[in-house]
Scaffold this motif. Structure first.
Motif, PDB file in Angstrom:
ATOM      1  N   ALA A   1       0.832  -1.208   0.000  1.00 27.06           N
ATOM      2  CA  ALA A   1       0.000   0.000   0.000  1.00 27.06           C
ATOM      3  C   ALA A   1       0.863   1.254   0.000  1.00 27.06           C
ATOM      4  CB  ALA A   1      -0.933  -0.003   1.207  1.00 27.06           C
ATOM      5  N   GLN A   2       1.917   1.254   0.790  1.00 29.86           N
ATOM      6  CA  GLN A   2       2.804   2.413   0.849  1.00 29.86           C
ATOM      7  C   GLN A   2       3.492   2.655  -0.488  1.00 29.86           C
ATOM      8  OE1 GLN A   2       5.172   1.220   4.193  1.00 29.86           O
ATOM      9  NE2 GLN A   2       3.832   2.186   5.701  1.00 29.86           N
ATOM     10  N   ASP A   3       3.919   1.562  -1.140  1.00 32.09           N
ATOM     11  CA  ASP A   3       4.564   1.702  -2.451  1.00 32.09           C
ATOM     12  C   ASP A   3       3.580   2.258  -3.480  1.00 32.09           C
ATOM     13  OD1 ASP A   3       6.916   0.727  -1.443  1.00 32.09           O
ATOM     14  OD2 ASP A   3       6.669  -1.310  -2.250  1.00 32.09           O
ATOM     15  N   GLU A   4       2.349   1.727  -3.479  1.00 30.55           N
ATOM     16  CA  GLU A   4       1.339   2.206  -4.420  1.00 30.55           C
ATOM     17  C   GLU A   4       0.988   3.671  -4.135  1.00 30.55           C
ATOM     18  OE1 GLU A   4      -1.915  -0.489  -4.026  1.00 30.55           O
ATOM     19  OE2 GLU A   4      -0.962  -2.057  -5.234  1.00 30.55           O
ATOM     20  N   LEU A   5       0.928   4.002  -2.873  1.00 29.37           N
ATOM     21  CA  LEU A   5       0.596   5.369  -2.482  1.00 29.37           C
ATOM     22  C   LEU A   5       1.694   6.340  -2.909  1.00 29.37           C
ATOM     23  CD1 LEU A   5      -1.414   7.171  -1.042  1.00 29.37           C
ATOM     24  CD2 LEU A   5      -0.307   6.596   1.120  1.00 29.37           C
ATOM     25  N   GLN A   6       2.943   5.946  -2.690  1.00 30.91           N
ATOM     26  CA  GLN A   6       4.057   6.797  -3.082  1.00 30.91           C
ATOM     27  C   GLN A   6       4.093   6.977  -4.589  1.00 30.91           C
ATOM     28  OE1 GLN A   6       5.962   8.549  -0.902  1.00 30.91           O
ATOM     29  NE2 GLN A   6       6.562   9.562  -2.802  1.00 30.91           N
ATOM     30  N   SER A   7       3.779   5.919  -5.318  1.00 29.31           N
ATOM     31  CA  SER A   7       3.731   6.005  -6.774  1.00 29.31           C
ATOM     32  C   SER A   7       2.635   6.955  -7.227  1.00 29.31           C
ATOM     33  CB  SER A   7       3.488   4.609  -7.367  1.00 29.31           C
ATOM     34  OG  SER A   7       3.349   4.688  -8.771  1.00 29.31           O
TER      35      SER A   7
ATOM     36  N   ALA B   1       1.093  12.192  -9.387  1.00 32.48           N
ATOM     37  CA  ALA B   1       0.271  13.402  -9.251  1.00 32.48           C
ATOM     38  C   ALA B   1       1.143  14.648  -9.270  1.00 32.48           C
ATOM     39  CB  ALA B   1      -0.539  13.336  -7.952  1.00 32.48           C
ATOM     40  N   GLU B   2       2.275  14.588  -8.592  1.00 35.79           N
ATOM     41  CA  GLU B   2       3.185  15.733  -8.585  1.00 35.79           C
ATOM     42  C   GLU B   2       3.688  16.033  -9.998  1.00 35.79           C
ATOM     43  OE1 GLU B   2       5.039  15.418  -4.062  1.00 35.79           O
ATOM     44  OE2 GLU B   2       5.992  14.321  -5.692  1.00 35.79           O
ATOM     45  N   GLN B   3       4.015  14.978 -10.747  1.00 32.26           N
ATOM     46  CA  GLN B   3       4.477  15.175 -12.122  1.00 32.26           C
ATOM     47  C   GLN B   3       3.352  15.706 -13.003  1.00 32.26           C
ATOM     48  OE1 GLN B   3       7.711  14.904 -13.278  1.00 32.26           O
ATOM     49  NE2 GLN B   3       6.775  15.938 -15.039  1.00 32.26           N
ATOM     50  N   ALA B   4       2.141  15.232 -12.780  1.00 34.27           N
ATOM     51  CA  ALA B   4       0.993  15.686 -13.573  1.00 34.27           C
ATOM     52  C   ALA B   4       0.719  17.168 -13.340  1.00 34.27           C
ATOM     53  CB  ALA B   4      -0.246  14.863 -13.233  1.00 34.27           C
TER      54      ALA B   4
ATOM     55  N   LEU C   1      -3.116  14.240  -5.167  1.00 35.83           N
ATOM     56  CA  LEU C   1      -1.998  14.546  -4.275  1.00 35.83           C
ATOM     57  C   LEU C   1      -2.488  14.807  -2.855  1.00 35.83           C
ATOM     58  CD1 LEU C   1       1.012  15.128  -3.893  1.00 35.83           C
ATOM     59  CD2 LEU C   1       0.574  17.479  -4.588  1.00 35.83           C
ATOM     60  N   ASP C   2      -3.535  15.617  -2.717  1.00 32.05           N
ATOM     61  CA  ASP C   2      -4.071  15.939  -1.384  1.00 32.05           C
ATOM     62  C   ASP C   2      -4.583  14.677  -0.687  1.00 32.05           C
ATOM     63  OD1 ASP C   2      -3.487  18.586  -1.852  1.00 32.05           O
ATOM     64  OD2 ASP C   2      -5.535  19.148  -2.387  1.00 32.05           O
ATOM     65  N   ALA C   3      -5.322  13.837  -1.440  1.00 33.86           N
ATOM     66  CA  ALA C   3      -5.860  12.608  -0.853  1.00 33.86           C
ATOM     67  C   ALA C   3      -4.731  11.652  -0.466  1.00 33.86           C
ATOM     68  CB  ALA C   3      -6.815  11.934  -1.831  1.00 33.86           C
ATOM     69  N   GLY C   4      -3.721  11.549  -1.333  1.00 34.48           N
ATOM     70  CA  GLY C   4      -2.597  10.658  -1.053  1.00 34.48           C
ATOM     71  C   GLY C   4      -1.810  11.084   0.167  1.00 34.48           C
TER      72      GLY C   4
ATOM     73  N   ARG D   1      -7.185   0.764  15.057  1.00 34.16           N
ATOM     74  CA  ARG D   1      -8.033   1.789  14.490  1.00 34.16           C
ATOM     75  C   ARG D   1      -8.111   1.639  12.980  1.00 34.16           C
ATOM     76  NH1 ARG D   1      -8.162   6.921  17.858  1.00 34.16           N
ATOM     77  NH2 ARG D   1      -7.522   6.244  19.928  1.00 34.16           N
ATOM     78  N   PRO D   2      -9.268   1.988  12.405  1.00 34.60           N
ATOM     79  CA  PRO D   2      -9.365   1.957  10.927  1.00 34.60           C
ATOM     80  C   PRO D   2      -8.472   3.023  10.323  1.00 34.60           C
ATOM     81  CG  PRO D   2     -11.295   3.011  11.876  1.00 34.60           C
ATOM     82  CD  PRO D   2     -10.516   2.437  13.028  1.00 34.60           C
ATOM     83  N   ILE D   3      -8.008   2.763   9.124  1.00 35.20           N
ATOM     84  CA  ILE D   3      -7.133   3.706   8.450  1.00 35.20           C
ATOM     85  C   ILE D   3      -7.967   4.503   7.456  1.00 35.20           C
ATOM     86  CG2 ILE D   3      -5.141   3.937   6.908  1.00 35.20           C
ATOM     87  CD1 ILE D   3      -4.150   1.308   8.145  1.00 35.20           C
ATOM     88  N   ARG D   4      -8.068   5.781   7.667  1.00 34.49           N
ATOM     89  CA  ARG D   4      -8.855   6.646   6.811  1.00 34.49           C
ATOM     90  C   ARG D   4      -7.992   7.815   6.355  1.00 34.49           C
ATOM     91  NH1 ARG D   4     -13.539   4.077   5.681  1.00 34.49           N
ATOM     92  NH2 ARG D   4     -14.429   3.076   7.502  1.00 34.49           N
ATOM     93  N   ALA D   5      -8.245   8.275   5.149  1.00 37.35           N
ATOM     94  CA  ALA D   5      -7.529   9.457   4.663  1.00 37.35           C
ATOM     95  C   ALA D   5      -7.973  10.648   5.460  1.00 37.35           C
ATOM     96  CB  ALA D   5      -7.791   9.686   3.183  1.00 37.35           C
ATOM     97  N   ALA D   6      -7.009  11.575   5.753  1.00 36.83           N
ATOM     98  CA  ALA D   6      -7.350  12.773   6.511  1.00 36.83           C
ATOM     99  C   ALA D   6      -8.230  13.676   5.677  1.00 36.83           C
ATOM    100  CB  ALA D   6      -6.082  13.498   6.925  1.00 36.83           C
TER     101      ALA D   6
END
Length: 204
Positions: free
Chosen positions: A57-63, A68-71, A175-178, A199-204
């Protein structure tokens, strides 16, 4: 939440739920189901599986964040003249010498006025030339942030003319969601290590 980031979050939530269910299965009404060695083995196996899911998940998230930054960069334009039609490009070619001289000699305050006049005029050739030399002036003559602040704002306004806003906004949402999910994951892991919190993991 952005669809790509939401998928990562849901996959991680499922892995978290499986991990917790596995831990719960080691006890029955608070009493051990397995001998200590077997329970330790099963607990380690559950933890390893969950940690592997976290790494994926961390690898996919970083990708996703890097893309997104490049876009966001790609949504802008490195050379505004490259976005002009042939007729506008010819006009820009005639303007370049005059505009370049202005940005090499006039004060920042005057250049701000010239840039905004070009923007209000709406002519893409003129805007492109002011954008090119405005950027150069910010890198050379007005590199001091205080001195070039208003000119930088004016140049940013010129850049908007050539920016693919839909592409930029979509990438910014990703980018914001990631980044929000990164913070949430780090917080959840810290709480679990420190307090044993599940605890469940939720995006801020």
């Amino acid at each position: 939440m952005n669809a790509r980031i939401d998928k990562i979050a849901k996959t991680l939530e499922a892995a978290k739920a499986t991990y917790q269910q596995g831990l719960d299965s080691l006890k029955n009404n608070g009493r051990a189901v397995y001998a200590p060695d077997e329970e330790a083995r099963r607990r380690q196996e559950l933890q390893s599986t969950y940690q592997a899911a976290q790494r994926v998940a961390q690898d996919e998230l970083q990708s996703a964040i890097a893309e997104a930054e490049q876009a966001i960069v790609d949504a802008g334009v490195a050379d505004p003249l490259s976005r002009l039609a042939s007729g506008d490009l010819e006009k820009a070619s005639h303007l370049r010498g005059f505009v370049a001289d202005d940005y090499q000699s006039l004060t920042a305050a005057v250049l701000v006025e010239r840039a905004r006049e070009a923007l209000q005029g709406g002519d893409k050739a003129t805007i492109a030339v002011h954008l090119r030399y405005g950027r150069q002036a910010l890198e050379t003559r007005f590199s001091n942030p205080g001195e070039g602040y208003e000119l930088k704002q004016a140049v940013t306004e010129l850049e908007e003319v050539f920016t693919d806003r839909a592409k930029r906004d979509a990438a910014q949402a990703t980018l914001d969601a990631g980044q929000g999910l990164q913070v949430s994951m780090a917080t959840a892991n810290y709480l679990e290590r420190t307090y044993g919190a599940q605890r469940p993991i939720r995006a801020a």
